[in-house]
Motif scaffolding. Sequence first.
Motif, mmCIF file in Angstrom:
data_model
loop_
_atom_site.group_PDB
_atom_site.id
_atom_site.type_symbol
_atom_site.label_atom_id
_atom_site.label_comp_id
_atom_site.label_asym_id
_atom_site.label_seq_id
_atom_site.Cartn_x
_atom_site.Cartn_y
_atom_site.Cartn_z
ATOM 1 N N GLN A 80 -3.767 5.100 -0.360
ATOM 2 C CA GLN A 80 -3.689 6.215 0.439
ATOM 3 C C GLN A 80 -4.395 6.303 1.744
ATOM 4 O OE1 GLN A 80 -4.363 8.836 -2.731
ATOM 5 N NE2 GLN A 80 -2.287 8.669 -3.625
ATOM 6 N N TYR A 81 -5.768 5.818 1.708
ATOM 7 C CA TYR A 81 -6.533 5.621 2.775
ATOM 8 C C TYR A 81 -5.958 4.817 3.880
ATOM 9 C CZ TYR A 81 -10.621 5.108 5.465
ATOM 10 O OH TYR A 81 -11.671 5.149 6.683
ATOM 11 N N LEU A 82 -5.690 3.526 3.374
ATOM 12 C CA LEU A 82 -4.883 2.504 4.186
ATOM 13 C C LEU A 82 -3.656 2.858 4.881
ATOM 14 C CD1 LEU A 82 -5.471 -0.658 1.972
ATOM 15 C CD2 LEU A 82 -6.854 0.029 3.909
ATOM 16 N N VAL A 83 -2.892 3.894 4.158
ATOM 17 C CA VAL A 83 -1.651 4.299 4.703
ATOM 18 C C VAL A 83 -2.019 5.224 5.970
ATOM 19 C CG1 VAL A 83 0.496 5.802 4.276
ATOM 20 C CG2 VAL A 83 -0.303 3.881 2.742
ATOM 21 N N GLU A 84 -2.947 6.010 5.575
ATOM 22 C CA GLU A 84 -3.450 7.047 6.538
ATOM 23 C C GLU A 84 -4.157 6.552 7.734
ATOM 24 O OE1 GLU A 84 -6.160 11.088 6.962
ATOM 25 O OE2 GLU A 84 -5.796 10.110 4.811
ATOM 26 N N HIS A 85 -4.943 5.599 7.542
ATOM 27 C CA HIS A 85 -5.656 5.102 8.677
ATOM 28 C C HIS A 85 -5.198 3.766 9.237
ATOM 29 C CE1 HIS A 85 -8.982 8.153 8.128
ATOM 30 N NE2 HIS A 85 -8.490 7.991 6.940
ATOM 31 N N TYR A 86 -4.489 2.933 8.446
ATOM 32 C CA TYR A 86 -3.993 1.597 8.968
ATOM 33 C C TYR A 86 -2.602 1.331 8.931
ATOM 34 C CZ TYR A 86 -9.374 0.778 9.201
ATOM 35 O OH TYR A 86 -10.788 1.046 9.491
ATOM 36 N N ASP A 87 -1.745 2.425 8.638
ATOM 37 C CA ASP A 87 -0.526 2.250 8.595
ATOM 38 C C ASP A 87 0.056 1.321 7.207
ATOM 39 O OD1 ASP A 87 2.218 2.834 8.835
ATOM 40 O OD2 ASP A 87 2.482 1.083 10.449
ATOM 41 N N GLY A 88 -1.056 1.253 6.398
ATOM 42 C CA GLY A 88 -0.505 0.713 5.050
ATOM 43 C C GLY A 88 -1.249 -1.037 5.398
ATOM 44 N N ASP A 89 -1.565 -1.264 6.342
ATOM 45 C CA ASP A 89 -1.944 -2.796 6.549
ATOM 46 C C ASP A 89 -3.433 -3.106 6.358
ATOM 47 O OD1 ASP A 89 -2.226 -5.237 7.246
ATOM 48 O OD2 ASP A 89 -1.821 -4.941 9.602
ATOM 49 N N ALA A 90 -3.791 -3.431 5.127
ATOM 50 C CA ALA A 90 -5.243 -3.723 4.970
ATOM 51 C C ALA A 90 -5.954 -4.669 5.814
ATOM 52 C CB ALA A 90 -5.217 -4.453 3.445
ATOM 53 N N ALA A 141 1.000 -1.298 -0.056
ATOM 54 C CA ALA A 141 0.032 0.132 0.003
ATOM 55 C C ALA A 141 0.952 1.444 -0.038
ATOM 56 C CB ALA A 141 -1.055 -0.041 1.051
ATOM 57 N N HIS A 142 1.870 1.302 0.702
ATOM 58 C CA HIS A 142 2.845 2.318 0.836
ATOM 59 C C HIS A 142 3.439 2.863 -0.590
ATOM 60 C CE1 HIS A 142 3.079 3.044 5.495
ATOM 61 N NE2 HIS A 142 2.783 1.665 5.162
ATOM 62 N N GLU A 143 3.921 1.726 -1.252
ATOM 63 C CA GLU A 143 4.595 1.942 -2.609
ATOM 64 C C GLU A 143 3.503 2.269 -3.661
ATOM 65 O OE1 GLU A 143 6.780 -0.524 -6.233
ATOM 66 O OE2 GLU A 143 6.129 -1.706 -4.307
ATOM 67 N N ILE A 144 2.357 1.711 -3.630
ATOM 68 C CA ILE A 144 1.109 2.209 -4.645
ATOM 69 C C ILE A 144 0.904 3.585 -4.288
ATOM 70 C CG2 ILE A 144 -0.967 1.468 -5.388
ATOM 71 C CD1 ILE A 144 -0.308 -1.286 -5.236
ATOM 72 N N ALA A 145 0.631 3.899 -2.920
ATOM 73 C CA ALA A 145 0.194 5.199 -2.744
ATOM 74 C C ALA A 145 0.917 6.340 -3.038
ATOM 75 C CB ALA A 145 -0.107 5.270 -1.284
#
Length: 202
Positions: free
Chosen positions: A94-104, A57-61
């Motif tokens: 980007q939402y997952l990075v912001e709210h879940y530290d990138g951990d789906a 998620a971090h890379e894609i964001a």
Amino acid sequence: MDVTLHLAQDPDADALLGRSPLAALVGMLLDQQVPMEWAFKGPRTIADRLGADDLDAHEIAARDPEEFVALLSEKPAVHRYPGSMAKRIQQLCQYLVEHYDGDASGVWDGVGTGAELLKRLEALPGFGKQKAQIFLALLGKQLGVTPKGWREAAGAYGEARSFRSVADITGPESLTKVRAHKREMKAAAKADKAAKGVGGGK
């Protein structure tokens, strides 16, 4: 999360879906206006084009949006609408990075009730209520995520022994049944629309 799924009908693609929470979410996001297998093969294709074994998620964001659109647009394209889907996937990451530290998996790990899980899924970019309920049903039926009241929160998609959605597909036979159900729903909706049109014209 390490289960065997049969959504892409492709061993490598399904293996990624079964072990990667982000891949499963991205596959669900792509599952509209294209055949289901095409949608759920998308995460594997994206990972391959990124030169990775999994999605990050971090890379894609953080990727350049135009480059990411180009990556999804390469033939064979990941989706019928690669431009808009590239944007949605990046928004999701980007939402997952912001709210879940990138951990789906943080979306559902430790959640107390089905209602709370549905609320979290509906908050994801690109996930309306129906998509959220289908993914919730997939989590409960095949991925072992069963908070209290999950079936009720998933609505009709949570019903046991039903063949309504991707949540119910475990192989070729169930895929055929789900496809038949979708055809019936489309036919019923078309007939209903036609009937209303006749009624409205009087």
